[in-house]
Design an enzyme around this catalytic site. Structure first.
Site, PDB file in Angstrom:
ATOM      1  N   GLU A   1      -4.226   1.707  -8.686  1.00  0.00           N
ATOM      2  CA  GLU A   1      -4.559   3.121  -8.501  1.00  0.00           C
ATOM      3  C   GLU A   1      -5.746   3.603  -9.343  1.00  0.00           C
ATOM      4  OE1 GLU A   1      -0.816   5.136  -9.128  1.00  0.00           O
ATOM      5  OE2 GLU A   1       0.068   4.255  -7.344  1.00  0.00           O
TER       6      GLU A   1
ATOM      7  N   GLU B   1       4.035  -1.599  -0.754  1.00  0.00           N
ATOM      8  CA  GLU B   1       5.089  -0.674  -1.214  1.00  0.00           C
ATOM      9  C   GLU B   1       5.592   0.155  -0.042  1.00  0.00           C
ATOM     10  OE1 GLU B   1       3.919   1.516  -4.731  1.00  0.00           O
ATOM     11  OE2 GLU B   1       2.797  -0.170  -5.539  1.00  0.00           O
TER      12      GLU B   1
HETATM   13  C1  GLA Z   1       3.273   3.600  -7.255  1.00  0.00           C
HETATM   14  C2  GLA Z   1       3.405   2.358  -8.099  1.00  0.00           C
HETATM   15  C3  GLA Z   1       4.767   1.746  -7.995  1.00  0.00           C
HETATM   16  C4  GLA Z   1       5.853   2.785  -7.980  1.00  0.00           C
HETATM   17  C5  GLA Z   1       5.590   3.731  -6.869  1.00  0.00           C
HETATM   18  C6  GLA Z   1       6.673   4.751  -6.693  1.00  0.00           C
HETATM   19  O1  GLA Z   1       2.959   3.383  -5.974  1.00  0.00           O
HETATM   20  O2  GLA Z   1       2.451   1.382  -7.815  1.00  0.00           O
HETATM   21  O3  GLA Z   1       4.954   0.910  -9.092  1.00  0.00           O
HETATM   22  O4  GLA Z   1       5.897   3.434  -9.215  1.00  0.00           O
HETATM   23  O5  GLA Z   1       4.405   4.395  -7.184  1.00  0.00           O
HETATM   24  O6  GLA Z   1       7.745   4.593  -7.486  1.00  0.00           O
END
Ligand code: GLA
Length: 390
Positions: free
Chosen positions: A169, A276
């Site tokens: 991120e 994710e």
């Molecule tokens: C982000 C992070 C993850 C997790 C998600 C939501 O996407 O990369 O590790 O913390 O948020 O929990």
């Protein structure tokens, strides 16, 4: 018996049967492969199917969840135990026990093991960016700290963790680099350094850049810039992780945007992963979120369970996104769900706390939802067959 004699006898008895007016039984078709009943079978040889796991699941405390995880998935990501605050809570203090258990669990079950993550602005203790007296740390000292952390963590699991989300991120919501402490204190080349250190710590590990909402054009444009910057810097970058935190509301992002994002990064020579995946079925924060619903609609409408029509809409959305992934299976190496079941999902507390969300394939009792059936059937519907079991 010689094979010639055998063939003569067979053809003689066939002729005898024909003469007797009995047709030969038609040749039996090759036994049809039974339809797969687990995700692991359905996607074998297409791409890895993974799940983010919590400590209770891999430590043996939650046996029921662990059984579903090893039955259905072939790749693991750690929900929290490899984040800086968990694995390295004090300047000289590492907490490897939970991460060791995570890696052990994955190894025992022959899974593709992911490390998540090394350099992030969140879930990183404040001390990382400070001197012992609380003053701001220098660029050199922060680089040294980053290197120590990466060498210790990646080095410990060298040869066992197959791929790492190195930087997580780094891009702001509407494009441009995120002004994180990493960026502000070190400068843009913190990105290069993170990948150099990770490669030094485990030269064989795959290294990824991971982020959310890269389907948004402005954010994607910065991600492309970032990838090109890393590639020009000669670092080892294997792939990009598209987090895939989607919405059911308004089908955001659209499948078109998802597809464009996959082809953009594949076109840069990278492996692409959905890292994710979940689909939020609840409305956004009223008045404070782009996806907010009209006033009058409750913020937590499915406390008593997900109505059948919304279950079907969720299943359809999963079917649609998996159809895209399967179309791009040459570029996609893994699709990982962010959690096993609805009870585990972080979306019960995001973007605000204490709601009953239903974003995953398994419900709170680990029962497969219609969305599970949709994903299970996706390869067959796309005309792609899983590789038979070895
Ligand atoms: C982000 C992070 C993850 C997790 C998600 C939501 O996407 O990369 O590790 O913390 O948020 O929990």
């Amino acid at each position: 018996m010689s094979s010639l004699l055998f063939r003569l006898l067979v053809s003689a008895s066939a002729s005898a049967l024909l003469l007797a007016g009995c047709a030969l039984p038609p040749p039996r078709p090759a036994a049809a492969e039974p339809a797969p009943v687990t995700l692991r079978e359905a996607f074998r040889g297409i791409f890895h199917l993974g799940v983010a796991v919590s400590q209770s699941q891999f430590s043996g405390r939650n046996v029921a969840d662990a059984a579903v995880i090893v039955r259905e998935f072939d790749a693991l990501s750690p929900e929290n135990v490899l984040k800086w605050e968990s694995v390295h809570p004090g300047v000289t203090r590492y907490n490897f026990a939970p991460a060791d258990q995570y890696v052990e669990f994955g190894t025992t079950h022959g899974m593709f093991i992911v490390g998540h993550n090394l350099v992030w602005h969140s879930q990183t203790p404040a001390w990382v960016f400070q001197n012992a007296d609380g003053t701001a740390i220098s660029r050199e000292a922060l680089l040294a700290r980053m290197r120590d952390h990466i060498m210790a963590v990646v080095g410990r699991y060298r040869g066992r963790i197959a791929g790492w989300d190195v930087v997580n991120e780094a891009i702001a919501d509407y494009g441009g680099y995120r002004q994180s402490p990493w960026f502000r204190i070190i400068g843009q080349d913190y990105l290069l350094k993170a990948y150099q250190f990770a490669h030094e710590a485990d030269p064989a590990a795959e290294l990824y850049y991971n982020d959310y909402s890269l389907e948004v054009p402005a954010k994607r444009a910065t991600a492309v810039e970032l990838v090109k910057y890393l590639q020009a810097g000669g670092v080892h970058l294997t792939g990009v992780g598209l987090q895939g935190h989607y919405k059911l509301d308004a089908n955001t992002p659209s499948v078109r945007a998802i597809e464009d994002t996959i082809t953009t990064f594949a076109g840069l020579g990278l492996k692409v992963m959905i890292t994710e995946l979940d689909i939020d079925v609840l409305p956004g924060r009223p008045g404070a979120d782009l996806n907010a619903r009209q006033s009058g609609v409750g913020a937590d409408p499915y406390r008593a369970g997900l109505p059948a029509d919304v279950q079907q809409a969720l299943a359809k959305r999963y079917a649609d996104v998996f159809a895209v992934y399967l179309r791009h299976r040459e570029s996609i190496t893994r699709v990982t769900f962010w959690g096993l079941n609805d009870a585990q999902s972080w979306l019960k507390d995001f973007p605000f706390a204490n709601r009953v969300n239903h974003p995953l394939l398994f419900d709170r009792q680990n029962q497969p939802k219609p969305a599970f059936a949709a994903v299970l059937a996706a390869p067959r519907l796309a005309g792609v067959s899983a590789r038979p079991a070895p």
